[in-house]
Design an enzyme around this catalytic site. Structure first.
Site, PDB file in Angstrom:
ATOM      1  N   GLU A   1       4.977   6.865   1.351  1.00 42.54           N
ATOM      2  CA  GLU A   1       5.634   5.637   1.805  1.00 42.54           C
ATOM      3  C   GLU A   1       5.063   4.454   1.031  1.00 42.54           C
ATOM      4  OE1 GLU A   1       4.934   5.156   5.969  1.00 42.54           O
ATOM      5  OE2 GLU A   1       6.177   6.870   6.542  1.00 42.54           O
TER       6      GLU A   1
ATOM      7  N   ARG B   1       0.855  -1.180   0.000  1.00 40.70           N
ATOM      8  CA  ARG B   1       0.000   0.000   0.000  1.00 40.70           C
ATOM      9  C   ARG B   1       0.894   1.235   0.000  1.00 40.70           C
ATOM     10  NH1 ARG B   1      -0.777   2.445   5.122  1.00 40.70           N
ATOM     11  NH2 ARG B   1      -2.823   3.212   4.558  1.00 40.70           N
TER      12      ARG B   1
END
Ligand code: HEM
Length: 316
Positions: A237, A191
């Site tokens: 991230e 993700r």
């Protein structure tokens, strides 16, 4: 240009996880490799116990991470990394860093530092291990954490790690907890999450929070709609979650990428629209948690001005 752009039509209150196909990279190597490894080494020299910690009893998981990462790098980037394995005798060549290491797999005495610490110095990712039924953080090398550090979270279960955001996105974190419990071996997921910052300083671990808060306060007057694009950075991230086969622990990898907001808008025609759509639908409590409240109006005005005419209609 950021390699990932996790901004769609609105704020995503779902986990946003997807399977990581076998052909995709568990760890990524980019143009910042040498600089980021050098920074990691510097931080680990200055404050070793702040940036690397493990609880006893998770040595198998540390070696599994080392094995997974080295085999992966050698397979995906054979020009840069080579691995020879003869039984337990391993020989590693990192051509990018001009470093060679010979060690006995499973024997920590043959490496200069703990296996997880050593392998963390081969990759740009922060690497964290979670173990047990409640996915407790049992070890990690975390140099580029965004507003957190190992001291605060080691020994805590997954749900408690996320306590600060539970009131904001509780259903998402409950779903993530289930995912952690059920993640099968051989089926990693990934993700991307996002934040917006006034600096591209990579190490945003908690010890820097007071200074970063002060920096934001000092810069606020210059965060006008005219200036804000050159003052802010998008920080994302790329996170991966991989169940380790022998220990049953989970490897959590975090690769941080950043780009100046104005640069992202220059290279991605639909960036302004997508960012505006997400920021304007993010719950106020989440905006406050991410430290965006004070500059949000100026940011939305700036984005509004940069939506190309042909896409503006879709936003109205
Ligand atoms: C599917 C898995 C996960 C989801 C959906 C998730 C979701 C989130 C979200 C939404 C935030 C708020 C910050 C932001 O959006 O930028 C957050 C923060 C955080 N997450 Fe996760 N996360 C996941 C996995 C993990 C794992 C495995 C760890 C292990 C260490 C972790 C550690 C943290 C920490 C330390 C924070 C900051 C909390 C604080 O402010 O104290 N997350 N996470």
């Amino acid at each position: 240009m950021l390699p990932y752009f996790p901004f769609g039509q609105r704020f995503n209150d779902k986990m946003g996880t997807a399977p990581l196909p076998e052909s995709d990279r568990l760890v990524e190597v980019d143009a910042h490799y040498k600089a980021e490894i050098a920074l990691k080494k510097q931080l680990l020299t200055e404050l070793p116990a702040y940036y690397f910690q493990t609880l006893p009893g998770h040595e198998t998981a540390q070696w599994e991470v080392l094995e997974l990462v080295l085999q992966h790098l050698a397979r995906f980037c054979p020009d840069w990394f080579s691995l020879w394995q003869q039984g337990k005798q391993w020989h590693w060549q990192n051509h990018l860093l001009a470093e060679e290491t010979t060690f006995t797999f499973g024997d920590p005495g043959t490496l200069p530092v703990a296996p997880l610490d050593w392998v963390g110095r081969q990759v740009q990712e922060d690497i964290v291990i979670l173990a047990g039924a409640d996915s407790t953080l049992v070890g990690g090398q975390l140099c580029f954490g965004n507003g957190w550090c190992l001291n605060e979270k080691i020994g805590l279960p997954f749900w408690q790690i996320h306590a600060p955001i539970m009131p904001i996105v509780e259903p998402m974190i409950r779903a993530a907890q289930k995912l952690m419990e059920r993640l099968p071996v051989g089926r990693p997921v990934w993700r991307v999450n996002w934040s917006v910052k006034v600096t591209d300083q990579l190490d945003m671990t908690s010890r820097h929070t007071p200074a970063l808060d002060q920096l934001l306060a000092d810069r606020l007057p210059s965060l006008t709609p005219n200036m804000i694009g050159s003052q802010l950075f998008l920080r994302i991230e790329r996170q991966t979650l991989t169940r380790l086969p022998r220990s049953g622990a989970i490897l959590f990898g975090i690769h941080t990428y950043q780009n100046r907001l104005a640069n992202e808008l220059n290279t991605r025609p639909d960036a302004a629209l997508r960012l505006a759509q997400v920021f304007s639908t993010t719950p106020p409590a989440m905006l406050a948690y991410k430290g965006m409240t004070a500059f949000l109006p100026a940011l939305l005005t700036y984005l509004d001005r940069h939506v190309p005419p042909q896409t503006a209609e879709a936003w109205c």
